[in-house]
Design an enzyme around this catalytic site. Sequence first.
Site, PDB file in Angstrom:
ATOM      1  CE  LYS A 205       7.114 -21.865 -18.363  1.00  0.00           C
ATOM      2  NZ  LYS A 205       6.050 -21.777 -19.211  1.00  0.00           N
ATOM      3  N   GLY A 206       6.426 -22.706 -11.350  1.00  0.00           N
ATOM      4  CA  GLY A 206       5.597 -22.596 -10.262  1.00  0.00           C
ATOM      5  C   GLY A 206       6.293 -21.944  -9.019  1.00  0.00           C
TER       6      GLY A 206
ATOM      7  CG  ASP B 297       4.900 -24.954  -7.372  1.00  0.00           C
ATOM      8  OD1 ASP B 297       5.724 -26.307  -7.152  1.00  0.00           O
ATOM      9  OD2 ASP B 297       4.629 -24.664  -8.536  1.00  0.00           O
TER      10      ASP B 297
ATOM     11  CG  ASP C  72       0.520 -33.809  -6.197  1.00  0.00           C
ATOM     12  OD1 ASP C  72       0.166 -34.395  -5.184  1.00  0.00           O
ATOM     13  OD2 ASP C  72       0.255 -33.925  -7.533  1.00  0.00           O
TER      14      ASP C  72
ATOM     15  CE  LYS D  24      -2.686 -30.804  -4.849  1.00  0.00           C
ATOM     16  NZ  LYS D  24      -2.799 -31.430  -6.223  1.00  0.00           N
TER      17      LYS D  24
ATOM     18  CG  PHE E 128      -5.080 -29.400 -10.440  1.00  0.00           C
ATOM     19  CD1 PHE E 128      -3.935 -30.135 -10.216  1.00  0.00           C
ATOM     20  CD2 PHE E 128      -5.202 -28.184 -11.080  1.00  0.00           C
ATOM     21  CE1 PHE E 128      -2.794 -29.716 -11.513  1.00  0.00           C
ATOM     22  CE2 PHE E 128      -4.007 -27.818 -11.811  1.00  0.00           C
ATOM     23  CZ  PHE E 128      -2.863 -28.717 -11.872  1.00  0.00           C
ATOM     24  CB  VAL E 129      -4.425 -25.536  -5.608  1.00  0.00           C
ATOM     25  CG1 VAL E 129      -5.400 -26.223  -4.747  1.00  0.00           C
ATOM     26  CG2 VAL E 129      -3.346 -26.205  -5.514  1.00  0.00           C
TER      27      VAL E 129
ATOM     28  CG  ASP F 203       0.772 -24.395 -14.925  1.00  0.00           C
ATOM     29  OD1 ASP F 203       1.268 -25.093 -13.968  1.00  0.00           O
ATOM     30  OD2 ASP F 203       0.989 -25.017 -15.804  1.00  0.00           O
TER      31      ASP F 203
ATOM     32  NE  ARG G 193       2.940 -21.236 -15.304  1.00  0.00           N
ATOM     33  CZ  ARG G 193       3.531 -22.317 -14.937  1.00  0.00           C
ATOM     34  NH1 ARG G 193       3.670 -22.634 -13.302  1.00  0.00           N
ATOM     35  NH2 ARG G 193       3.779 -23.326 -15.594  1.00  0.00           N
TER      36      ARG G 193
HETATM   37  P1  IMP Z   1       5.260 -33.872  -7.610  1.00  0.00           P
HETATM   38  O1  IMP Z   1       6.458 -34.321  -8.123  1.00  0.00           O
HETATM   39  O2  IMP Z   1       4.200 -34.685  -7.909  1.00  0.00           O
HETATM   40  O3  IMP Z   1       5.553 -33.537  -6.110  1.00  0.00           O
HETATM   41  O4  IMP Z   1       4.836 -32.645  -8.271  1.00  0.00           O
HETATM   42  C1  IMP Z   1       5.268 -31.353  -8.229  1.00  0.00           C
HETATM   43  C2  IMP Z   1       4.741 -30.334  -9.508  1.00  0.00           C
HETATM   44  O5  IMP Z   1       3.624 -30.836 -10.078  1.00  0.00           O
HETATM   45  C3  IMP Z   1       4.723 -29.277  -8.804  1.00  0.00           C
HETATM   46  O6  IMP Z   1       5.896 -28.544  -8.824  1.00  0.00           O
HETATM   47  C4  IMP Z   1       3.568 -28.525  -9.767  1.00  0.00           C
HETATM   48  O7  IMP Z   1       4.294 -27.938 -10.811  1.00  0.00           O
HETATM   49  C5  IMP Z   1       2.885 -29.778 -10.103  1.00  0.00           C
HETATM   50  N1  IMP Z   1       1.685 -29.837  -9.274  1.00  0.00           N
HETATM   51  C6  IMP Z   1       1.406 -30.790  -8.432  1.00  0.00           C
HETATM   52  N2  IMP Z   1       0.112 -30.444  -8.138  1.00  0.00           N
HETATM   53  C7  IMP Z   1      -0.193 -29.258  -8.440  1.00  0.00           C
HETATM   54  C8  IMP Z   1      -1.579 -28.687  -8.380  1.00  0.00           C
HETATM   55  O8  IMP Z   1      -2.391 -28.821  -7.717  1.00  0.00           O
HETATM   56  N3  IMP Z   1      -1.695 -27.516  -9.196  1.00  0.00           N
HETATM   57  C9  IMP Z   1      -0.856 -27.069 -10.197  1.00  0.00           C
HETATM   58  N4  IMP Z   1       0.414 -27.745 -10.241  1.00  0.00           N
HETATM   59  C10 IMP Z   1       0.539 -28.909  -9.344  1.00  0.00           C
HETATM   60 MG    MG Z   2       2.909 -27.094 -13.340  1.00  0.00          MG
END
Ligand code: IMP
Ligand code: MG
Length: 206
Positions: A69-70, A126, A129, A157, A178-179, A185, A191
């Site tokens: 949903k982000g 969004d 990470d 990040k 963590f943002v 969220d 959100r």
């Molecule tokens: P990744 O697969 O680790 O790159 O993370 C992707 C998903 O993790 C993002 O689409 C977010 O929904 C969630 N996420 C990662 N870091 C944060 C954060 O700092 N705050 C909130 N959601 C996060």
């Molecule tokens: Mg999330």
Amino acid sequence: MYPMNLSRAEEMPPSSGEGFEKDDFRQCFPEVEVLLTAEQIQARVAELGAQIARDYSADSPPLLVGVLKGSLVFLADLMRAIPLPVQFDFVAISSYGTETEHTGQVRLLKDLDTKIEGRHVLVVEDILDTGLTLSYLLDLLRTRQPASVKVCTLLRKPSRNKVFIPVDYCGFDIPNQFVVGYGLDYAERYRNLPFIGVLRAPTLEK
Ligand code: IMP
Ligand code: MG
């Protein structure tokens, strides 16, 4: 002619001007320390939209693919900053782990409604990470023979990336915190904040 029950815009009563004040959000969410203001985000989204509009043409505009949903809030603003006849669709992906840590397992919860064969796809995220979510999604989309696949992420990040994801458009590189806000969220909260902020530690430990 207008249907009887719809008012014409010029006949609408003048707005009382009542709306939320910037400080109302700050006061309601004191545990969030502002990292990017609503104004900074809007200015950057406008730049990204202009850049995207330059890189594509009106003859073959991209299909924007938002990751629920982000990316909802970002996608809504971004598409209105791209003066091209774009369309959009959503996927939903679940990642296993705690609220703040990714385990690496990913699962598709909602697929696209749109066929992407031969189309230009622009994935809108969004935050990048670990990169595991996008890595999974990009592999999946590429099996469907789109004309091209590019990535637009609002936040990144850099030090956390476990898999290399080529990013074509990035709003902001942020530190390893963590943002929340602007679609992001913590336990489905925050959100709706118009800005992006860092959650102060006690909230995360609850
Ligand atoms: P990744 O697969 O680790 O790159 O993370 C992707 C998903 O993790 C993002 O689409 C977010 O929904 C969630 N996420 C990662 N870091 C944060 C954060 O700092 N705050 C909130 N959601 C996060
Ligand atoms: Mg999330």
